[in-house]
Design a protein around this motif. Structure first.
Motif, PDB file in Angstrom:
ATOM      1  N   UNK A 125     -10.053  -5.403   5.385  1.00 37.39           N
ATOM      2  CA  UNK A 125      -8.837  -4.952   6.058  1.00 37.39           C
ATOM      3  C   UNK A 125      -7.655  -5.170   5.116  1.00 37.39           C
ATOM      4  N   UNK A 126      -6.835  -4.134   4.971  1.00 38.93           N
ATOM      5  CA  UNK A 126      -5.724  -4.193   4.023  1.00 38.93           C
ATOM      6  C   UNK A 126      -4.470  -3.585   4.640  1.00 38.93           C
ATOM      7  N   UNK A 127      -3.329  -4.068   4.156  1.00 37.31           N
ATOM      8  CA  UNK A 127      -2.053  -3.499   4.559  1.00 37.31           C
ATOM      9  C   UNK A 127      -1.727  -2.312   3.666  1.00 37.31           C
ATOM     10  N   UNK A 128      -1.354  -1.203   4.281  1.00 35.77           N
ATOM     11  CA  UNK A 128      -0.963  -0.002   3.545  1.00 35.77           C
ATOM     12  C   UNK A 128       0.483   0.315   3.918  1.00 35.77           C
ATOM     13  N   UNK A 129       1.319   0.451   2.910  1.00 35.40           N
ATOM     14  CA  UNK A 129       2.740   0.700   3.135  1.00 35.40           C
ATOM     15  C   UNK A 129       3.110   2.087   2.617  1.00 35.40           C
ATOM     16  N   UNK A 130       3.831   2.846   3.428  1.00 37.63           N
ATOM     17  CA  UNK A 130       4.348   4.152   3.028  1.00 37.63           C
ATOM     18  C   UNK A 130       5.868   4.108   3.107  1.00 37.63           C
ATOM     19  N   UNK A 131       6.518   4.581   2.061  1.00 33.82           N
ATOM     20  CA  UNK A 131       7.982   4.570   2.055  1.00 33.82           C
ATOM     21  C   UNK A 131       8.508   5.740   1.231  1.00 33.82           C
ATOM     22  N   UNK A 144      10.554  16.965  11.486  1.00 33.20           N
ATOM     23  CA  UNK A 144      10.184  18.321  11.071  1.00 33.20           C
ATOM     24  C   UNK A 144       8.683  18.537  11.036  1.00 33.20           C
ATOM     25  N   UNK A 145       7.908  17.453  11.042  1.00 38.95           N
ATOM     26  CA  UNK A 145       6.444  17.490  10.939  1.00 38.95           C
ATOM     27  C   UNK A 145       5.968  18.028   9.584  1.00 38.95           C
ATOM     28  N   UNK A 146       6.885  18.175   8.635  1.00 38.75           N
ATOM     29  CA  UNK A 146       6.539  18.631   7.304  1.00 38.75           C
ATOM     30  C   UNK A 146       6.161  17.437   6.427  1.00 38.75           C
ATOM     31  N   UNK A 147       5.368  17.701   5.393  1.00 47.60           N
ATOM     32  CA  UNK A 147       4.994  16.639   4.475  1.00 47.60           C
ATOM     33  C   UNK A 147       6.208  16.105   3.718  1.00 47.60           C
ATOM     34  N   UNK A 148       6.112  14.840   3.324  1.00 41.92           N
ATOM     35  CA  UNK A 148       7.187  14.205   2.549  1.00 41.92           C
ATOM     36  C   UNK A 148       6.702  14.089   1.106  1.00 41.92           C
ATOM     37  N   UNK A 149       7.068  15.036   0.245  1.00 42.22           N
ATOM     38  CA  UNK A 149       6.602  14.965  -1.153  1.00 42.22           C
ATOM     39  C   UNK A 149       7.216  13.763  -1.869  1.00 42.22           C
ATOM     40  N   UNK A 150       6.419  13.153  -2.741  1.00 43.04           N
ATOM     41  CA  UNK A 150       6.918  12.021  -3.522  1.00 43.04           C
ATOM     42  C   UNK A 150       6.941  10.705  -2.785  1.00 43.04           C
ATOM     43  N   UNK A 151       6.468  10.660  -1.536  1.00 43.02           N
ATOM     44  CA  UNK A 151       6.405   9.386  -0.811  1.00 43.02           C
ATOM     45  C   UNK A 151       5.458   8.434  -1.537  1.00 43.02           C
ATOM     46  N   UNK A 152       5.824   7.163  -1.574  1.00 44.25           N
ATOM     47  CA  UNK A 152       5.020   6.151  -2.245  1.00 44.25           C
ATOM     48  C   UNK A 152       4.130   5.439  -1.234  1.00 44.25           C
ATOM     49  N   UNK A 153       2.841   5.363  -1.516  1.00 42.02           N
ATOM     50  CA  UNK A 153       1.878   4.677  -0.652  1.00 42.02           C
ATOM     51  C   UNK A 153       1.259   3.543  -1.473  1.00 42.02           C
ATOM     52  N   UNK A 154       1.268   2.337  -0.912  1.00 40.27           N
ATOM     53  CA  UNK A 154       0.900   1.146  -1.678  1.00 40.27           C
ATOM     54  C   UNK A 154      -0.078   0.276  -0.903  1.00 40.27           C
ATOM     55  N   UNK A 155      -1.065  -0.266  -1.629  1.00 39.85           N
ATOM     56  CA  UNK A 155      -1.941  -1.325  -1.096  1.00 39.85           C
ATOM     57  C   UNK A 155      -1.720  -2.535  -2.003  1.00 39.85           C
ATOM     58  N   UNK A 156      -0.783  -3.409  -1.623  1.00 40.53           N
ATOM     59  CA  UNK A 156      -0.377  -4.512  -2.495  1.00 40.53           C
ATOM     60  C   UNK A 156      -1.524  -5.479  -2.754  1.00 40.53           C
ATOM     61  N   UNK A 157      -2.400  -5.719  -1.757  1.00 40.77           N
ATOM     62  CA  UNK A 157      -3.487  -6.682  -1.937  1.00 40.77           C
ATOM     63  C   UNK A 157      -4.465  -6.262  -3.023  1.00 40.77           C
TER      64      UNK A 157
END
Length: 768
Positions: free
Chosen positions: A73-79, A37-50
């Motif tokens: 350099x860091x890993x960024x996870x979106x879910x 849909x190309x629409x934003x995903x509200x409430x998505x969790x973005x994490x930098x565990x390191x």
């Protein structure tokens, strides 16, 4: 290493880094959108565990991290629920934004960031066989404790149980001091050598749990020859936010009430967290009745204060755990069950266990490298009570340090070097004795490197050296020598190789080979006494040699949308494997403090050559968005090569099948209904000198749950049931099952728990 030395190190090393740490800060922002849909995903969790940071996207899918390091350099996870998670690598020195386009998915992908391995990475490119279990998965399992929940979620993981209160993790057939449990980045030390000793950890504290299967000695030392259970607390929220959770549940089998509340916040990089939990249970019920005096209760308090800044983070964690567990000390012919076991007052004998922990976790970013430093202090007090005055009373104090320096990356190489050390001091403060007072000092150093090329191939190798010194104290009682004392030291090398190859988005392969060693612990070296709670007399052997393991494993993981899963094989040959065994007629009579005599079977520690191999994996079918069939399986074959017979306490083969129904209902969010079958095979491969075989059995489980809106907060309500047919059975790892040594009196056999239905709710809080 004395506490004074640890404090000196803290002042000499950490404070200068704090002073150095006024580095320039940068921001990272972006948008999480739906790929269709190309629409934003509200409430998505973005994490930098390191960096131990997490944030939540706003109503438009936008997110921002502030005060990040200017280099690195860091890993960024979106879910987000209903989407495949995405993991990207960001170089913060380049600035700019990082956007994520999430693809809708029938199930959330299994690819997650794994932090418990030497280098944090996504599970696909990590050769270690690792599984990550989320908070929701832990809650949905009808379980009495954390290890019980993991054994139902992760193939290759089992549990040695003593009723509902005590579960010890088993990974690929190995347990006790061969499996490390991590909490707050520090190895849990609490006399884990004992059969009836569980984990002194709040089962509610984990936001997720990582299970590393296979030898992890390279990173965690000789006690990780079997694997690692890594319990991860919730990450700090975004700046200016306060979050929390309230959870509660009640189980019908033993009346287990479990309650926990947590709050965590972040104000300008100052982060904090506090949690309080309480559990209480009466006797657990089998199809034959309530097992006498098997109730328990525990209280847990924990907290964290820290800083998340552009130079990294520094967090001080503290916790207190108090556990009271009842035991039934029966004589031949005594009844094991009662028709009414709902009294929550514990009788004697019982355990009174208290565990105190301080842990300081630090990650200092120095140029393009980083120094990760974990300091720990633990006090474990274990009282075995026949009366208000403790009989056995162990007082164990442990100081630990773990340092890893991550060198700058170059040409696809990620090298690290590390140093770890621990200093243990155990005292006997009771009137009865099992293990001598002892001092143990351990130190280890390792080097590790990971090489990635073509983005699809990863190779890693490592080498570690460990030195362990034990000093068991001689001791006499009324002029008679109880412990002769021992002094010994062990040292050896451990090495590991690993390889992963990503064939495509939905297919990857990983393999490992290595050698590790485990030094005998003071209980195996010096025991001489009655082990309360096990009804046996244990005798150690000061001449034991270290165990040497040679292991290899390989796993193929696949994901074809409607079908995903994994298949793995492993082998572990252990030279000089240590365990306690008994032979019929080998008994000793002991006169207790009251002048009464009691006869016990004698268990002596010895060594054999052992070979363990097996298979594990999963096969999951998702024919529609609302229907899922998940299946896991595992089998371990363990052979005593020295005497050509099986090893004791090896889990039976098991297949877990779960059919999950998730229809979209307007009035309900995340509704599900499930039914499951746990199929355990007959375990006839037992050490028949003191074990008896167990029959095959099948347990029927079910669950239902949904999420409601309580104002602005989501409220998850669930009901789960285990052993719904009230099946009478003995599990192969049930320590209370009949034993060959007591076969003349079958009343020693205690069945596993019967039907259990758990009612619970989980309320995550977004306060600010």
């Amino acid at each position: 290493m004395k506490l004074k030395s640890v404090c000196s190190f803290l002042l000499a090393v950490i404070l200068p880094i704090f002073l150095y740490g006024h580095a320039m800060a940068t921001e990272l922002s972006g948008k999480v959108t739906d790929s269709q849909s190309k629409q934003g995903v509200p409430g998505a969790t973005v994490t930098i565990a390191q960096l131990r940071l997490t944030t939540v996207a706003d109503v438009n899918g936008n997110y921002t991290f502030r005060s990040l390091p200017s280099k690195g350099r860091f890993l960024v996870e979106a879910r987000s629920v209903g989407y495949k998670s995405i993991i990207k690598t960001v170089d913060v020195s380049t600035g700019g934004s990082l956007d994520f386009s999430l693809s809708p998915s029938i199930v959330e992908t299994r690819e997650v960031v794994i932090t418990g391995t030497p280098i944090t990475g996504n599970s696909k490119s990590n050769s270690t066989s690792a599984a990550s279990v989320s908070k929701d998965q832990l809650l949905s399992a009808s379980s009495t404790n954390l290890i019980d929940a993991l054994s139902k979620q992760v193939p290759g993981v089992g549990q040695i149980t003593t009723g509902g209160a005590i579960s010890k993790p088993v990974i690929r057939g190995l347990s006790y001091n061969r499996v490390v449990t991590l909490s707050d980045g520090v190895k849990q030390e609490g006399q884990q050598w004992g059969d009836e000793h569980g984990l002194e950890i709040d089962q509610n504290q984990g936001d997720r749990v990582e299970v590393l299967r296979g030898a992890s000695s390279l990173l965690y030392g000789s006690d990780a020859i079997g694997g690692v259970v890594n319990i991860l607390e919730p990450l700090a929220p975004a700046e200016g936010h306060i979050k929390g959770e309230v959870l509660s549940s009640y189980a019908t089998n033993n009346g287990l009430s479990n309650n926990s509340v947590m709050l965590t916040g972040n104000q300008g990089g100052f982060v904090w967290r506090g949690r309080a939990s309480y559990q209480n249970a009466y006797d657990f019920k089998t199809p034959d009745g309530y097992y006498i005096n098997s109730g328990f209760n525990n209280t847990s308090l924990s907290g964290m204060l820290g800083l998340n800044k552009s130079w990294g983070y520094s967090h001080l964690n503290f916790s207190y755990f108090k556990n009271n567990i009842g035991f039934y000390d029966s004589d031949p012919g005594d009844p094991l069950y009662t028709t009414d076991g709902t009294n929550r007052t514990l009788d004697y004998p019982r355990q009174d266990i208290r565990h105190y922990k301080l842990a300081m976790n630090n990650n200092f970013l120095i140029g393009t490298g980083s120094l990760k430093l974990d300091l720990g202090y633990q006090k474990n007090q274990r009282r075995e009570l026949d009366s208000p005055t403790p009989a056995l009373f162990f007082d164990l104090n442990t100081y630990s340090l773990d340092a890893k320096y991550y060198l700058p990356e170059g040409n696809g190489w990620q090298p690290i070097i590390g140093l770890s050390t621990s200093d243990e001091h155990s005292l006997n403060k009771g009137t009865e004795f099992l293990v001598p007072a002892y001092d143990q000092f351990a130190i280890g150093a390792f080097g590790y490197a990971k090489k990635t090329w073509n983005e699809n191939n990863t190779f890693n190798l490592g080498l570690r050296y460990d030195y362990i010194n034990n000093n068991g104290k001689a001791f006499s009682v009324d002029g008679e020598q109880k412990f002769t004392g021992f002094k010994n030291s062990f040292s050896n090398l451990s090495g590991a190789l690993g390889y992963t190859h990503v064939f495509s988005e939905g297919l990857n392969f990983k393999a490992n080979a290595g050698s590790a060693f485990r030094a005998p612990n003071p209980a195996e070296l010096g025991s001489n006494g009655v082990h309360e709670g096990t009804s046996r007399y244990e005798i150690g052997n000061p001449n034991l040699s270290p165990e040497r393991s040679y292991q290899a494993d390989a796993t193929l993981e696949f994901d074809a949308g409607m079908l995903n899963g994994s298949f793995g094989v492993y082998e572990n040959y252990i030279h000089d494997y240590i365990y306690a065994s008994a032979h019929k007629g080998d008994q000793i009579t002991v006169i207790n403090d009251s002048g009464n005599s009691q006869t016990f079977d004698v268990y002596r520690y010895g060594q054999v050559n052992a070979n363990l191999y097996g298979v594990e994996g999963s096969l999951n079918l998702h024919p529609t968005k609302f229907l899922h069939l998940d299946n896991t399986y595992s089998y371990t074959h363990a052979e005593n090569r020295s005497f050509d017979r099986p090893l004791p306490l090896i889990p039976a083969g098991v297949i877990h099948n779960t059919l999950r129904f998730e229809p979209k209902i307007k009035a309900l969010k995340d509704f599900y209904a499930s039914v499951g079958l746990d199929n355990y095979f007959k375990q006839y491969r037992i050490d028949d000198t003191f074990e008896t075989p167990t029959n095959a059995y099948t347990l029927i489980n079910a669950g239902i749950g949904a999420t409601f809106k309580l104002g602005a907060q989501p409220l998850k309500i669930y009901v789960s049931g285990n052993n719904l047919t009230n099946k009478a059975y003995y599990d192969a790892l049930n320590r209370l099952r009949p034993g060959r040594l007591s076969q003349e009196d079958p009343t020693y056999g205690v069945l596993n728990p019967g039907r259990n239905i758990t009612f619970g709710f989980y309320l995550p809080l977004n306060i600010k």
